[in-house]
Design a protein around this motif. Structure first.
Motif, short mmCIF file in Angstrom:
data_model
loop_
_atom_site.label_atom_id
_atom_site.label_comp_id
_atom_site.label_asym_id
_atom_site.label_seq_id
_atom_site.Cartn_x
_atom_site.Cartn_y
_atom_site.Cartn_z
N VAL A 308 -32.55 6.06 -15.55
CA VAL A 308 -33.64 5.15 -15.22
C VAL A 308 -34.99 5.83 -15.44
CG1 VAL A 308 -34.77 3.91 -13.32
CG2 VAL A 308 -32.30 3.72 -13.65
N SER A 309 -35.11 7.07 -15.03
CA SER A 309 -36.39 7.77 -15.20
C SER A 309 -36.72 8.01 -16.67
CB SER A 309 -36.39 9.09 -14.43
OG SER A 309 -35.48 10.02 -15.00
N LYS A 310 -35.71 8.25 -17.49
CA LYS A 310 -35.96 8.44 -18.92
C LYS A 310 -36.61 7.19 -19.53
CE LYS A 310 -34.07 12.56 -19.66
NZ LYS A 310 -34.83 13.71 -20.19
N LEU A 311 -36.18 6.02 -19.06
CA LEU A 311 -36.72 4.78 -19.61
C LEU A 311 -38.10 4.46 -19.05
CD1 LEU A 311 -33.62 2.39 -19.63
CD2 LEU A 311 -34.68 3.56 -21.56
N LEU A 312 -38.34 4.76 -17.79
CA LEU A 312 -39.56 4.29 -17.13
C LEU A 312 -40.71 5.27 -17.17
CD1 LEU A 312 -38.08 2.57 -13.94
CD2 LEU A 312 -38.60 1.55 -16.17
N ASP A 313 -40.42 6.55 -17.39
CA ASP A 313 -41.46 7.57 -17.20
C ASP A 313 -42.02 8.14 -18.49
OD1 ASP A 313 -41.16 7.25 -14.50
OD2 ASP A 313 -39.79 8.93 -14.27
N HIS A 314 -41.76 7.48 -19.61
CA HIS A 314 -42.25 8.01 -20.88
C HIS A 314 -43.19 7.06 -21.59
CE1 HIS A 314 -39.01 10.86 -20.14
NE2 HIS A 314 -39.62 11.66 -20.97
N GLY A 315 -43.66 6.04 -20.89
CA GLY A 315 -44.69 5.18 -21.44
C GLY A 315 -44.35 4.53 -22.76
N GLY A 316 -43.09 4.20 -22.97
CA GLY A 316 -42.69 3.55 -24.21
C GLY A 316 -42.42 4.52 -25.35
N ALA A 317 -42.66 5.81 -25.13
CA ALA A 317 -42.37 6.80 -26.16
C ALA A 317 -40.88 7.15 -26.12
CB ALA A 317 -43.22 8.06 -25.92
N ALA A 318 -40.53 8.18 -26.86
CA ALA A 318 -39.13 8.60 -26.88
C ALA A 318 -38.64 8.91 -25.47
CB ALA A 318 -38.98 9.85 -27.76
N ALA A 319 -37.40 8.57 -25.21
CA ALA A 319 -36.86 8.77 -23.87
C ALA A 319 -36.80 10.24 -23.48
CB ALA A 319 -35.46 8.15 -23.78
N GLY A 320 -36.93 11.14 -24.45
CA GLY A 320 -36.95 12.56 -24.12
C GLY A 320 -35.64 13.24 -24.46
N ARG A 321 -35.54 14.46 -23.99
CA ARG A 321 -34.37 15.27 -24.35
C ARG A 321 -33.14 14.84 -23.57
NH1 ARG A 321 -33.43 19.20 -20.46
NH2 ARG A 321 -35.09 19.45 -18.92
N SER A 322 -32.00 15.10 -24.15
CA SER A 322 -30.74 14.82 -23.48
C SER A 322 -30.53 15.81 -22.34
CB SER A 322 -29.58 14.92 -24.48
OG SER A 322 -29.69 13.95 -25.49
N GLU A 323 -29.76 15.40 -21.35
CA GLU A 323 -29.49 16.27 -20.22
C GLU A 323 -28.04 16.14 -19.79
OE1 GLU A 323 -32.31 16.67 -17.02
OE2 GLU A 323 -33.81 15.51 -18.12
N ARG A 324 -27.49 17.26 -19.29
CA ARG A 324 -26.12 17.28 -18.79
C ARG A 324 -26.15 17.38 -17.26
NH1 ARG A 324 -24.07 14.65 -22.05
NH2 ARG A 324 -26.22 14.35 -22.67
N VAL A 325 -25.33 16.58 -16.62
CA VAL A 325 -25.20 16.61 -15.16
C VAL A 325 -24.08 17.59 -14.81
CG1 VAL A 325 -24.69 15.23 -13.12
CG2 VAL A 325 -25.98 14.23 -15.03
N PRO A 326 -24.33 18.53 -13.88
CA PRO A 326 -23.29 19.50 -13.53
C PRO A 326 -22.05 18.83 -12.93
CG PRO A 326 -25.43 20.20 -12.70
CD PRO A 326 -25.59 18.78 -13.17
N THR A 327 -20.91 19.46 -13.11
CA THR A 327 -19.66 19.00 -12.51
C THR A 327 -19.26 19.95 -11.39
OG1 THR A 327 -18.41 20.21 -14.19
CG2 THR A 327 -18.84 17.88 -14.61
N GLU A 328 -18.36 19.46 -10.53
CA GLU A 328 -17.94 20.26 -9.38
C GLU A 328 -16.43 20.14 -9.18
OE1 GLU A 328 -18.69 20.47 -4.51
OE2 GLU A 328 -19.70 18.96 -5.74
N LEU A 329 -15.78 21.25 -8.94
CA LEU A 329 -14.35 21.25 -8.66
C LEU A 329 -14.11 20.82 -7.20
CD1 LEU A 329 -11.37 22.02 -9.33
CD2 LEU A 329 -11.94 24.35 -8.57
N ILE A 330 -13.29 19.78 -7.01
CA ILE A 330 -12.92 19.30 -5.68
C ILE A 330 -11.43 19.57 -5.50
CG2 ILE A 330 -12.87 17.35 -4.09
CD1 ILE A 330 -15.68 18.06 -4.92
#
Length: 337
Positions: A308-330
């Motif tokens: 959501v922030s990638k879409l709303l916080d770049h003023g119509g410009a490129a959504a920005g760089r890709s990001e990875r969300v960390p994983t966790e062992l359960i």
């Protein structure tokens, strides 16, 4: 043309239609065919025509609108009944609500570049989240040259130009396999389809961990299974009937892991006594199954906020760089330790 000079008459002239038709198209009237709508919406956006003022206001005065589009299914993608996708939808929905945005679920299921482009050009939304890459990596790369108002949930792939948010699948697959290796498991199955990008990366993590643990990779223990309980159950049942020796299972999803556990218990195999099993996703049922399922957790709430922030916080410009969300062992009952 500029925003100040573009009029409805201009859009109609450029599209080669009447002013009435242009007005109906911009209001998504069923009296106008889809191809004409797409042309007119595209022209309105290209010429910065302020057509949204002609749209009905949102019911609660939303600060913006985000559309969710699910590409044509490949593997688990496109299955909205998948428990993980329901978790991901919740993450996006909560993030949109925090930002005062409406969230629209599109009925379309694009399968090529033209259909992806149409999903953007005919949407009233300020931006689009595509839930899944399917086989559209090249099409998304083309799309970013024409329109930046989108972000993709999925793996980060070589030569990628568009913005994607997804989990660190390689690390997750590696962590699951290393945990089983530390428990002394030596004949470890990888269970899941290898075509979807995310499952492919989880398999890569599995191979890394097998090498790191000095364990042999047996091709017979790389077992295809769709992202469904029944498919995984049938795959593991076939392994058992073939008499193949294995003592651990790394599954590409929790649904696949649950199917493996069902097959093992039905065959009288103790879990985790004889075979340890670990899934991927940490969907709600994983903690309530019996035995409770060990798994790799994905942070869907954080993923939703990022998209959501990638879409709303770049003023119509490129959504920005890709990001990875960390994983966790359960760690729960199906592998212990």
């Amino acid at each position: 043309m500029s925003r100040k000079t573009t009029r409805l008459e201009d859009i109609a002239r450029l599209a080669g239609v009447s002013i009435a038709t242009a007005s109906r198209a911009l209001n998504d009237s069923p009296a106008v065919n889809d191809r004409t709508k797409q042309t007119i919406w595209k022209l309105a956006k290209e010429h910065d025509y302020p057509f949204r003022r002609h749209m009905p206001a949102g019911p609660i005065g939303a600060q913006g609108t985000i559309a969710l589009v699910v590409p044509r299914p490949q593997g688990r993608e496109g299955r909205l009944s998948d428990p993980f996708f329901l978790e991901l939808l919740a993450g996006v929905g909560e993030a949109a609500r925090e930002r005062g945005c409406d969230l629209l679920m599109s009925h379309i299921s694009p399968a090529n570049y033209d259909e992806l482009s149409a999903a953007l050009n005919t949407s009233r939304a300020d931006g689009v989240i595509f839930l899944g890459q399917s086989s559209l990596h090249s099409a998304f790369n083309r799309l970013v040259d024409a329109d930046h108002r989108f972000v993709v949930w999925g793996a980060e792939l070589p030569d990628q130009d568009y913005c994607s948010i997804g989990s660190d699948n390689i690390s997750g697959g590696r962590r699951a396999t290393l945990h089983l290796a530390r428990l002394g498991r030596k004949r470890i199955v990888f269970l899941g389809d290898l075509d979807p990008p995310e499952a492919m990366q989880r398999h890569r993590g599995y191979l890394d961990a097998m090498s790191q643990s000095a364990l042999d990779v047996d091709a017979d223990l790389i077992v295809p299974a769709h992202f469904e309980v029944e498919s995984a159950e049938a795959a593991v049942d076939a392994l058992i009937r073939r008499g193949l020796d294995f003592d651990g299972v790394v599954a590409a999803s929790d649904q696949i892991a649950l199917g493996a556990v069902r097959a093992l218990l039905h065959a009288g195999v103790e879990v985790p006594g004889q075979v340890s099993v670990i899934g991927f996703d940490n969907v709600p049922f994983s903690r309530y199954s019996r035995p409770a399922l060990s798994t790799i957790a994905q942070d869907t709430m954080k993923a939703g906020r990022l998209m959501v922030s990638k879409l709303l916080d770049h003023g119509g410009a490129a959504a920005g760089r890709s990001e990875r969300v960390p994983t966790e062992l359960i760690v729960r009952e199906t592998c212990g330790g």
